[in-house]
Write an enzyme that holds these catalytic residues in place. Structure first.
Site, PDB file in Angstrom:
ATOM      1  N   GLU A 125       0.832  -1.201   0.000  1.00  0.00           N
ATOM      2  CA  GLU A 125       0.000   0.000   0.000  1.00  0.00           C
ATOM      3  C   GLU A 125       0.869   1.254   0.000  1.00  0.00           C
ATOM      4  O   GLU A 125       0.589   2.219  -0.723  1.00  0.00           O
ATOM      5  CB  GLU A 125      -0.929   0.008   1.215  1.00  0.00           C
ATOM      6  CG  GLU A 125      -1.865   1.193   1.213  1.00  0.00           C
ATOM      7  CD  GLU A 125      -2.631   1.370   2.501  1.00  0.00           C
ATOM      8  OE1 GLU A 125      -2.865   2.535   2.877  1.00  0.00           O
ATOM      9  OE2 GLU A 125      -3.011   0.357   3.130  1.00  0.00           O
ATOM     10  N   SER A 134       0.077  -9.550   7.162  1.00  0.00           N
ATOM     11  CA  SER A 134      -1.088  -8.665   7.264  1.00  0.00           C
ATOM     12  C   SER A 134      -0.809  -7.608   8.319  1.00  0.00           C
ATOM     13  O   SER A 134      -0.788  -7.893   9.517  1.00  0.00           O
ATOM     14  CB  SER A 134      -2.333  -9.476   7.647  1.00  0.00           C
ATOM     15  OG  SER A 134      -3.361  -8.614   8.101  1.00  0.00           O
ATOM     16  N   SER A 166      -8.659  -9.177   6.776  1.00  0.00           N
ATOM     17  CA  SER A 166      -8.639 -10.001   5.561  1.00  0.00           C
ATOM     18  C   SER A 166      -8.900 -11.475   5.870  1.00  0.00           C
ATOM     19  O   SER A 166      -8.581 -12.343   5.062  1.00  0.00           O
ATOM     20  CB  SER A 166      -7.286  -9.838   4.850  1.00  0.00           C
ATOM     21  OG  SER A 166      -6.210  -9.972   5.762  1.00  0.00           O
TER      22      SER A 166
END
Length: 317
Positions: free
Chosen positions: A130, A226, A271
């Site tokens: 990101e 994550s 997620s």
């Protein structure tokens, strides 16, 4: 009489609207076009989700140059830089963009403030997809600030034209500590027009904060890559949990963790599909944890529309 062993179940937990949209994007693309459908990077940072989609015919690649010319490629929920869009166009790829709309919002902010010639201080983790995507929108204006300890190395051209933005999946508390330190150095630091840390990341952290003081152990279901799942372990430990561990699957739980434990808290990253949480609850029930209580701190109703290429065609009335 000893109190029965119990599970505290954080709500909200698991899938957020952006992840739900991204996973469904790959599923719909496979339904519509058949296998293979290529996906740049992991669609979301969860091992189970990636493996399940791969079984259906999704092929995960590192970069677009690994995709055959003219094929379909899905961009992950984490977003991509303009350069990735350009290289995909050069290879005549049919792109479907599953970037989370909240990440897209940060990209738009970066472009807007770069146009206005601000120095943009992007708070985030180096190497995270990101961050790479956001920084790629205006590389000459953006500096990465990887946590409070990185603040001293920041330099800006004009202290009256500085703004901070952030990766959407960070710890709220650590981000605000980074902002506090930045503001000590640059008193005129501007805040983003709206909060960049995503609602789901914040909500999951708030639920863990409420639950952690009552827990001997907090199990966070999520993958090690994550960011938001890793943060939940940190939040649990910082807010009173005696121990906290990150697991992808129930089988990764070490029964020794349960020695002397009366209360286990369970949550999952944004997620993570709920089936994995159910697996942990079933595992713990075998060790006498048969009472499940919910700790609810928010209700989530947000949904995002699918990319337009995959929306059902409107039928004429």
């Amino acid at each position: 009489m000893t109190e029965s062993k119990r599970i505290l179940l954080a709500e909200p937990r698991g899938y957020c609207a952006g992840v739900d949209r991204a996973v469904e994007t790959v599923e719909r693309a496979l339904d519509k076009h058949g296998a293979p459908v290529y996906v740049r990077k992991e669609i979301v940072h969860n091992r189970h989700v990636v493996d399940t989609l791969a079984e259906r015919g999704a092929i995960f690649v590192g970069e677009t140059d690994e995709v055959p010319e003219g094929a379909i490629v899905v961009f992950s929920a984490h977003g991509v830089s303009p350069e990735v869009h350009r290289t995909a166009a050069q290879r005549n790829l049919k792109t479907i963009d599953a970037t989370c709309p909240l990440v897209t919002k940060v990209h738009q902010e970066a472009k807007r403030f770069a146009r206005d010639d601000y120095d943009i201080l992007l708070i985030g983790h180096e190497g995270h997809e990101e961050v790479e995507g956001t920084a790629g929108e205006a590389p000459e204006h953006i500096q990465l600030v990887d946590g409070p300890d990185a603040v001293d190395a920041v330099s800006v051209r004009d202290e009256s034209k500085v703004i901070w933005l952030s990766q959407t999946t960070l710890s709220v508390d650590e981000t605000m500590e980074t902002v506090r330190r930045l503001r000590e150095r640059f008193p005129e630091l501007n805040d983003p027009p709206s909060d960049d840390i995503c609602y789901a990341t914040q909500n999951r952290q708030v639920a863990v904060k409420a639950m952690a003081p009552k827990c001997d152990l907090v199990i966070v279901v999520g993958s090690k890559n994550s960011s938001n799942s890793v943060r939940l372990v940190e939040v649990a430990l910082q807010n009173g949990a005696s121990a906290s561990y990150l697991v992808d699957y129930a089988r990764e739980i070490d029964p020794a963790w349960l020695d002397g434990v009366e209360t286990v808290g369970i949550t999952s990253g944004a997620s993570v599909p709920e089936v994995l949480v159910r697996g942990v609850i079933d595992f713990l029930s075998e060790y006498g944890f048969d009472s499940v209580e919910k700790v609810t701190t928010a209700e989530e109703t947000l949904t995002f529309a699918l990319p337009r290429e995959l929306r059902p065609a409107r039928t004429a009335k």
